[in-house]
Design a protein around this motif. Structure first.
Motif, PDB file in Angstrom:
ATOM      1  N   HIS A 126      -3.077   9.091  -8.320  1.00 56.58           N
ATOM      2  CA  HIS A 126      -4.331   8.224  -8.005  1.00 56.58           C
ATOM      3  C   HIS A 126      -3.641   7.003  -7.572  1.00 56.58           C
ATOM      4  O   HIS A 126      -4.391   6.248  -7.128  1.00 56.58           O
ATOM      5  CB  HIS A 126      -5.443   8.256  -8.999  1.00 56.58           C
ATOM      6  CG  HIS A 126      -5.084   7.888 -10.271  1.00 56.58           C
ATOM      7  ND1 HIS A 126      -4.531   8.746 -11.322  1.00 56.58           N
ATOM      8  CD2 HIS A 126      -4.939   6.490 -10.661  1.00 56.58           C
ATOM      9  CE1 HIS A 126      -4.451   7.690 -12.370  1.00 56.58           C
ATOM     10  NE2 HIS A 126      -4.587   6.618 -12.129  1.00 56.58           N
ATOM     11  N   TRP A 127      -2.552   6.439  -7.861  1.00 58.04           N
ATOM     12  CA  TRP A 127      -2.030   5.153  -7.695  1.00 58.04           C
ATOM     13  C   TRP A 127      -1.277   5.219  -6.138  1.00 58.04           C
ATOM     14  O   TRP A 127      -1.331   3.975  -5.627  1.00 58.04           O
ATOM     15  CB  TRP A 127      -0.848   4.895  -8.717  1.00 58.04           C
ATOM     16  CG  TRP A 127       0.245   5.753  -8.774  1.00 58.04           C
ATOM     17  CD1 TRP A 127       0.231   6.755  -9.470  1.00 58.04           C
ATOM     18  CD2 TRP A 127       1.354   5.738  -7.934  1.00 58.04           C
ATOM     19  NE1 TRP A 127       1.676   7.327  -9.509  1.00 58.04           N
ATOM     20  CE2 TRP A 127       2.188   6.778  -8.281  1.00 58.04           C
ATOM     21  CE3 TRP A 127       1.787   5.056  -6.992  1.00 58.04           C
ATOM     22  CZ2 TRP A 127       3.374   6.958  -7.905  1.00 58.04           C
ATOM     23  CZ3 TRP A 127       3.133   5.327  -6.358  1.00 58.04           C
ATOM     24  CH2 TRP A 127       3.918   6.375  -6.789  1.00 58.04           C
ATOM     25  N   LEU A 128      -1.273   6.175  -5.356  1.00 53.60           N
ATOM     26  CA  LEU A 128      -0.866   6.532  -4.229  1.00 53.60           C
ATOM     27  C   LEU A 128      -2.163   6.369  -3.170  1.00 53.60           C
ATOM     28  O   LEU A 128      -3.248   6.623  -3.511  1.00 53.60           O
ATOM     29  CB  LEU A 128      -0.242   7.604  -3.881  1.00 53.60           C
ATOM     30  CG  LEU A 128       1.066   8.015  -4.248  1.00 53.60           C
ATOM     31  CD1 LEU A 128       1.286   9.603  -4.205  1.00 53.60           C
ATOM     32  CD2 LEU A 128       2.061   7.081  -3.815  1.00 53.60           C
ATOM     33  N   GLU A 132      -0.332   7.871   1.884  1.00 55.50           N
ATOM     34  CA  GLU A 132       1.025   8.251   0.892  1.00 55.50           C
ATOM     35  C   GLU A 132       0.678   9.725   0.329  1.00 55.50           C
ATOM     36  O   GLU A 132       1.881  10.445   0.343  1.00 55.50           O
ATOM     37  CB  GLU A 132       1.054   7.197   0.053  1.00 55.50           C
ATOM     38  CG  GLU A 132       1.669   5.829   0.845  1.00 55.50           C
ATOM     39  CD  GLU A 132       1.747   4.843  -0.453  1.00 55.50           C
ATOM     40  OE1 GLU A 132       2.504   3.741  -0.250  1.00 55.50           O
ATOM     41  OE2 GLU A 132       0.606   4.622  -1.192  1.00 55.50           O
ATOM     42  N   LEU A 133      -0.400   9.909  -0.051  1.00 52.87           N
ATOM     43  CA  LEU A 133      -0.564  11.183  -0.920  1.00 52.87           C
ATOM     44  C   LEU A 133      -0.293  12.346   0.093  1.00 52.87           C
ATOM     45  O   LEU A 133       0.081  13.416  -0.281  1.00 52.87           O
ATOM     46  CB  LEU A 133      -1.826  11.139  -1.685  1.00 52.87           C
ATOM     47  CG  LEU A 133      -2.264  12.544  -2.540  1.00 52.87           C
ATOM     48  CD1 LEU A 133      -1.216  12.634  -3.559  1.00 52.87           C
ATOM     49  CD2 LEU A 133      -3.661  12.253  -3.338  1.00 52.87           C
ATOM     50  N   ASP A 220      -3.631  -0.715  -5.902  1.00 56.54           N
ATOM     51  CA  ASP A 220      -3.921  -0.357  -4.515  1.00 56.54           C
ATOM     52  C   ASP A 220      -4.175   1.136  -4.177  1.00 56.54           C
ATOM     53  O   ASP A 220      -4.213   1.709  -3.274  1.00 56.54           O
ATOM     54  CB  ASP A 220      -2.351  -0.664  -3.659  1.00 56.54           C
ATOM     55  CG  ASP A 220      -2.031  -1.990  -3.730  1.00 56.54           C
ATOM     56  OD1 ASP A 220      -2.954  -2.560  -3.639  1.00 56.54           O
ATOM     57  OD2 ASP A 220      -0.983  -2.476  -3.661  1.00 56.54           O
ATOM     58  N   GLY A 221      -4.299   1.994  -5.265  1.00 58.69           N
ATOM     59  CA  GLY A 221      -4.555   3.286  -5.227  1.00 58.69           C
ATOM     60  C   GLY A 221      -5.789   3.707  -4.657  1.00 58.69           C
ATOM     61  O   GLY A 221      -6.664   2.639  -4.450  1.00 58.69           O
ATOM     62  N   GLN A 222      -6.089   4.726  -4.037  1.00 65.75           N
ATOM     63  CA  GLN A 222      -7.444   5.433  -3.455  1.00 65.75           C
ATOM     64  C   GLN A 222      -7.685   6.713  -4.012  1.00 65.75           C
ATOM     65  O   GLN A 222      -6.898   7.480  -4.244  1.00 65.75           O
ATOM     66  CB  GLN A 222      -7.332   5.428  -2.054  1.00 65.75           C
ATOM     67  CG  GLN A 222      -7.030   3.945  -1.400  1.00 65.75           C
ATOM     68  CD  GLN A 222      -6.972   4.395   0.143  1.00 65.75           C
ATOM     69  OE1 GLN A 222      -6.063   5.052   0.717  1.00 65.75           O
ATOM     70  NE2 GLN A 222      -7.655   3.426   0.848  1.00 65.75           N
ATOM     71  N   LEU A 223      -8.978   6.793  -4.299  1.00 69.59           N
ATOM     72  CA  LEU A 223      -9.389   8.063  -4.932  1.00 69.59           C
ATOM     73  C   LEU A 223     -10.128   9.053  -3.814  1.00 69.59           C
ATOM     74  O   LEU A 223     -10.687   8.623  -3.057  1.00 69.59           O
ATOM     75  CB  LEU A 223     -10.474   8.036  -6.245  1.00 69.59           C
ATOM     76  CG  LEU A 223      -9.972   7.281  -6.992  1.00 69.59           C
ATOM     77  CD1 LEU A 223     -10.946   6.943  -8.164  1.00 69.59           C
ATOM     78  CD2 LEU A 223      -8.775   7.690  -7.811  1.00 69.59           C
TER      79      LEU A 223
END
Length: 257
Positions: A126-128, A132-133, A220-223
């Motif tokens: 979740h930090w990506l 990026e993920l 900076d992560g996104q969910l």
């Protein structure tokens, strides 16, 4: 390894990490059990596993306990958590650890194997950021053999249910407060204790140079929702993808090659 590190009780550090994580994730063992059930069902009891963003090796620890003939490669960038993992598994020939940045397109070249039966990760990606993920999922697909699996258990909220989400968040916040008052250790306190241990102090300082202070982790992560993860796995090259476990705030998605 220094004399201090050689005499450190790494098992105690591993267990303290598990307890700290359990405070945040009271169903953590349930998701691990479901993860390993799924691995056994789809690739059998002797898998070669990539423990992705492995931390202290929590998945590998449970994998090798359950499957005596399993093998694992743990990969992470965090020097402090890798120090604990290497110490904890120092006498274990079935697991190896690799330092690599999953945002580096060449990170798979660091691995000792080109294909795995299963790639497993929990509460780590979740930090990506979203793009990026999605890119990482494509790279992971290239590491999973035909018929192999990828499982990611992480924070995956569903924005379509705001009232359910709010109620689950309030309930969990109250639970954490009760357990904190009873002495539970949170993320920041755990890292403060790690920095105070001479065997980990240098690794924690190096970690802070890489990621920033623990309070800044994953800033900076996104969910994304479980549905997004399933679509991204299909787009990345998996033949099938779906949710195989869920709680009100988290889920585990499975990608089958």
């Amino acid at each position: 390894m220094t004399d201090t590190a050689a005499h450190t009780d790494w098992q105690t550090w591993q267990h303290s990490w598990d307890r700290q994580q359990q405070w945040y994730l009271p169903d953590r063992e349930e998701r691990f059990r479901t993860m390993l059930d799924t691995v056994e069902a789809l690739v059998g009891p002797e898998p070669l596993v990539l423990d992705l963003a492995c931390g202290t090796g929590s998945i590998s620890d449970r994998l090798l306990t359950r499957f005596p003939n399993a093998r694992s490669v743990g990969v992470d960038l965090d020097p402090a958590l890798l120090t604990i993992a290497r110490g904890h598994f120092a006498d274990e020939s079935r697991v190896r650890f690799v330092s690599a940045d999953l945002r580096d397109p060449d990170w798979p070249a660091r691995l000792p194997h080109q294909r795995f039966d299963a790639v497993l990760t929990a509460t780590a990606l979740h930090w990506l950021r979203t793009e990026e993920l999605a890119t990482l999922y494509g790279r992971i697909a290239g590491l999973v053999r035909d018929g192999g699996v990828f499982l990611n258990a992480d924070h995956m909220p569903d924005e379509r249910t705001p009232r359910i989400n709010a109620a689950a968040h309030a309930y969990d916040k109250a639970r954490r407060a009760r357990e904190k008052e009873a002495g539970a250790q949170d993320w920041t306190e755990w890292w403060r204790a790690a920095a105070a241990d001479p065997a980990l102090a240098a690794a924690v300082a190096e970690r802070d140079r890489i990621f920033g202070a623990p309070a800044d982790d994953h800033a900076d992560g996104q969910l994304q929702s479980p549905a997004w993860h399933a679509r991204a796995l299909l787009d990345g090259g998996f033949a099938e993808a779906r949710t195989v476990w869920a709680s009100p705030s988290d889920a585990m998605v499975l990608g089958l090659r």
